[in-house]
Design a protein around this motif. Structure first.
Motif, PDB file in Angstrom:
ATOM      1  N   ARG A 102       0.839  -1.204   0.000  1.00  0.00           N
ATOM      2  CA  ARG A 102       0.000   0.000   0.000  1.00  0.00           C
ATOM      3  C   ARG A 102       0.864   1.240   0.000  1.00  0.00           C
ATOM      4  NH1 ARG A 102      -5.066  -1.724   2.475  1.00  0.00           N
ATOM      5  NH2 ARG A 102      -4.718  -3.755   3.439  1.00  0.00           N
ATOM      6  N   TYR A 103       0.216   2.372  -0.338  1.00  0.00           N
ATOM      7  CA  TYR A 103       0.909   3.650  -0.237  1.00  0.00           C
ATOM      8  C   TYR A 103       1.043   4.033   1.238  1.00  0.00           C
ATOM      9  CZ  TYR A 103       0.400   4.234  -5.234  1.00  0.00           C
ATOM     10  OH  TYR A 103       0.500   4.068  -6.588  1.00  0.00           O
ATOM     11  N   HIS A 104       1.949   4.957   1.511  1.00  0.00           N
ATOM     12  CA  HIS A 104       2.172   5.453   2.865  1.00  0.00           C
ATOM     13  C   HIS A 104       0.874   6.086   3.396  1.00  0.00           C
ATOM     14  CE1 HIS A 104       3.793   7.920   6.100  1.00  0.00           C
ATOM     15  NE2 HIS A 104       4.867   7.137   6.069  1.00  0.00           N
ATOM     16  N   PRO A 105       0.534   5.855   4.685  1.00  0.00           N
ATOM     17  CA  PRO A 105      -0.742   6.397   5.211  1.00  0.00           C
ATOM     18  C   PRO A 105      -0.885   7.910   5.047  1.00  0.00           C
ATOM     19  CG  PRO A 105       0.518   5.253   6.941  1.00  0.00           C
ATOM     20  CD  PRO A 105       1.231   5.012   5.662  1.00  0.00           C
ATOM     21  N   LEU A 106       0.238   8.638   5.067  1.00  0.00           N
ATOM     22  CA  LEU A 106       0.144  10.092   4.857  1.00  0.00           C
ATOM     23  C   LEU A 106      -0.290  10.392   3.417  1.00  0.00           C
ATOM     24  CD1 LEU A 106       0.499  12.945   5.905  1.00  0.00           C
ATOM     25  CD2 LEU A 106       2.959  12.775   5.473  1.00  0.00           C
ATOM     26  N   LEU A 107       0.229   9.591   2.486  1.00  0.00           N
ATOM     27  CA  LEU A 107      -0.141   9.771   1.081  1.00  0.00           C
ATOM     28  C   LEU A 107      -1.610   9.388   0.869  1.00  0.00           C
ATOM     29  CD1 LEU A 107       1.574  10.656  -1.391  1.00  0.00           C
ATOM     30  CD2 LEU A 107       1.615   8.275  -2.059  1.00  0.00           C
ATOM     31  N   VAL A 108      -2.037   8.335   1.561  1.00  0.00           N
ATOM     32  CA  VAL A 108      -3.446   7.901   1.465  1.00  0.00           C
ATOM     33  C   VAL A 108      -4.356   9.018   2.002  1.00  0.00           C
ATOM     34  CG1 VAL A 108      -5.131   6.191   2.262  1.00  0.00           C
ATOM     35  CG2 VAL A 108      -2.808   5.452   1.664  1.00  0.00           C
ATOM     36  N   THR A 109      -3.966   9.584   3.151  1.00  0.00           N
ATOM     37  CA  THR A 109      -4.752  10.674   3.748  1.00  0.00           C
ATOM     38  C   THR A 109      -4.831  11.854   2.782  1.00  0.00           C
ATOM     39  OG1 THR A 109      -3.903   9.999   5.897  1.00  0.00           O
ATOM     40  CG2 THR A 109      -4.962  12.158   5.795  1.00  0.00           C
ATOM     41  N   LEU A 110      -3.669  12.222   2.218  1.00  0.00           N
ATOM     42  CA  LEU A 110      -3.638  13.363   1.294  1.00  0.00           C
ATOM     43  C   LEU A 110      -4.472  13.078   0.048  1.00  0.00           C
ATOM     44  CD1 LEU A 110       0.121  14.380   1.631  1.00  0.00           C
ATOM     45  CD2 LEU A 110      -1.840  15.827   2.190  1.00  0.00           C
ATOM     46  N   HIS A 111      -4.429  11.851  -0.445  1.00  0.00           N
ATOM     47  CA  HIS A 111      -5.218  11.495  -1.638  1.00  0.00           C
ATOM     48  C   HIS A 111      -6.702  11.753  -1.401  1.00  0.00           C
ATOM     49  CE1 HIS A 111      -7.718   8.730  -4.053  1.00  0.00           C
ATOM     50  NE2 HIS A 111      -6.892   9.039  -5.029  1.00  0.00           N
ATOM     51  N   TRP A 112      -7.217  11.247  -0.276  1.00  0.00           N
ATOM     52  CA  TRP A 112      -8.677  11.347  -0.046  1.00  0.00           C
ATOM     53  C   TRP A 112      -9.081  12.758   0.360  1.00  0.00           C
ATOM     54  CZ3 TRP A 112     -11.377   8.084  -2.510  1.00  0.00           C
ATOM     55  CH2 TRP A 112     -10.854   6.825  -2.775  1.00  0.00           C
ATOM     56  N   LEU A 113      -8.201  13.434   1.088  1.00  0.00           N
ATOM     57  CA  LEU A 113      -8.478  14.826   1.457  1.00  0.00           C
ATOM     58  C   LEU A 113      -8.522  15.697   0.192  1.00  0.00           C
ATOM     59  CD1 LEU A 113      -8.831  16.482   4.019  1.00  0.00           C
ATOM     60  CD2 LEU A 113      -6.387  16.937   4.032  1.00  0.00           C
ATOM     61  N   LEU A 114      -7.536  15.499  -0.688  1.00  0.00           N
ATOM     62  CA  LEU A 114      -7.501  16.278  -1.930  1.00  0.00           C
ATOM     63  C   LEU A 114      -8.685  15.936  -2.828  1.00  0.00           C
ATOM     64  CD1 LEU A 114      -3.669  16.342  -2.604  1.00  0.00           C
ATOM     65  CD2 LEU A 114      -5.155  18.332  -2.603  1.00  0.00           C
ATOM     66  N   ALA A 115      -9.053  14.652  -2.862  1.00  0.00           N
ATOM     67  CA  ALA A 115     -10.206  14.254  -3.696  1.00  0.00           C
ATOM     68  C   ALA A 115     -11.448  15.023  -3.236  1.00  0.00           C
ATOM     69  CB  ALA A 115     -10.432  12.745  -3.593  1.00  0.00           C
ATOM     70  N   LEU A 116     -11.629  15.082  -1.917  1.00  0.00           N
ATOM     71  CA  LEU A 116     -12.796  15.777  -1.359  1.00  0.00           C
ATOM     72  C   LEU A 116     -12.731  17.277  -1.662  1.00  0.00           C
ATOM     73  CD1 LEU A 116     -15.279  15.339   0.561  1.00  0.00           C
ATOM     74  CD2 LEU A 116     -13.777  16.086   2.411  1.00  0.00           C
ATOM     75  N   MET A 117     -11.565  17.860  -1.406  1.00  0.00           N
ATOM     76  CA  MET A 117     -11.431  19.315  -1.594  1.00  0.00           C
ATOM     77  C   MET A 117     -11.559  19.710  -3.068  1.00  0.00           C
ATOM     78  SD  MET A 117      -8.360  20.010   1.084  1.00  0.00           S
ATOM     79  CE  MET A 117      -8.222  21.734   0.762  1.00  0.00           C
ATOM     80  N   ILE A 118     -10.988  18.908  -3.960  1.00  0.00           N
ATOM     81  CA  ILE A 118     -11.072  19.229  -5.393  1.00  0.00           C
ATOM     82  C   ILE A 118     -12.535  19.090  -5.857  1.00  0.00           C
ATOM     83  CG2 ILE A 118     -10.395  18.439  -7.711  1.00  0.00           C
ATOM     84  CD1 ILE A 118      -7.614  17.739  -6.433  1.00  0.00           C
ATOM     85  N   GLY A 119     -13.224  18.049  -5.344  1.00  0.00           N
ATOM     86  CA  GLY A 119     -14.646  17.873  -5.692  1.00  0.00           C
ATOM     87  C   GLY A 119     -15.452  19.087  -5.252  1.00  0.00           C
ATOM     88  N   VAL A 120     -15.204  19.552  -4.037  1.00  0.00           N
ATOM     89  CA  VAL A 120     -15.938  20.719  -3.509  1.00  0.00           C
ATOM     90  C   VAL A 120     -15.604  21.964  -4.338  1.00  0.00           C
ATOM     91  CG1 VAL A 120     -16.127  22.281  -1.527  1.00  0.00           C
ATOM     92  CG2 VAL A 120     -16.163  19.803  -1.163  1.00  0.00           C
ATOM     93  N   ALA A 121     -14.301  22.177  -4.622  1.00  0.00           N
ATOM     94  CA  ALA A 121     -13.891  23.380  -5.377  1.00  0.00           C
ATOM     95  C   ALA A 121     -14.484  23.369  -6.780  1.00  0.00           C
ATOM     96  CB  ALA A 121     -12.365  23.471  -5.437  1.00  0.00           C
TER      97      ALA A 121
END
Ligand code: HEM
Length: 182
Positions: A9-28
């Motif tokens: 798996r990817y590093h948990p920090l990278l996983v967190t950033l992936h899903w956080l960015l997915a959410l923020m980009i969707g909202v923006a």
């Protein structure tokens, strides 16, 4: 490093950033296209909407840059092999294109903001009026075109996920989730 020692798996920090960015980009994307662009600059709520949009956009840019650093510095699972070299290469390029478009999206937004003199109006409470609209500034066109490209890339990204998950059944999704890495 050999493929056998690479993590699952990817590093948990990278996983967190992936899903956080997915959410923020969707909202923006949603709020930018559906609410912000449809509200005239003469509307008293527009400055508040711009403040929210610009803040989230700048945060997206910063987190995306952090993500690229984390990506470069952490161990990653091996590249996917589907048996089709062209598809495998397309997968790699798709991801880099996605990162580049997100960065250009934020860059063009900052371009509009600088040319239109938005920082003192939106963040400094200068009380000056907004320009009549933002289409007098060339980055406004880039921002709109990139928004469409980004939406198309996200649709392709989700389609690729669905293909891996339910047609190829290789559970690629697991790599971008939390859990035991080795
Ligand atoms: C990746 C980050 C961003 C995304 C996904 C995004 C998304 C959008 C979208 C979808 C629109 C409407 C486009 C259209 O359909 O015409 C828009 C408009 C706009 N965005 Fe962004 N944006 C981002 C970053 C930024 C940043 C960093 C700024 C400024 C610092 C910014 C400032 C603006 C402005 C001024 C408008 C024009 C609003 C109008 O015409 O009334 N954006 N954005």
């Amino acid at each position: 490093m050999s493929a056998t020692t690479q993590p699952k798996r990817y590093h948990p920090l990278l996983v967190t950033l992936h899903w956080l960015l997915a959410l923020m980009i969707g909202v923006a994307l949603f709020a930018g296209g559906v609410l912000l662009a449809e509200t005239p600059n003469s509307d008293p709520d527009k400055i508040f909407m711009l403040r929210a949009h610009m803040s989230i956009g700048i945060l997206i840019l910063l987190l995306m840059l952090v993500r690229l650093v984390v990506r470069a510095r952490t161990e990653k699972p091996p590249h996917v092999e589907t048996g089709n070299g062209l598809l495998d290469r397309a997968g790699v390029w798709m991801h880099w294109t996605l990162y580049a478009v997100v960065i250009l999206m934020a860059g063009s937004g900052i371009g509009i903001s600088v040319l239109a003199g938005l920082p003192p109006i939106v963040f400094g409470g200068s009380g000056d009026p907004l320009p009549a609209d933002f289409w007098a500034y060339p980055p406004r066109y880039a921002h709109a075109i990139l928004a469409n490209i980004l939406m198309a890339l996200i649709v392709l990204h989700i389609a690729a996920f669905a293909w891996h998950q339910w047609i190829r059944k290789d559970s690629l999704f697991r790599r971008m989730w939390f859990g035991d890495r080795h």
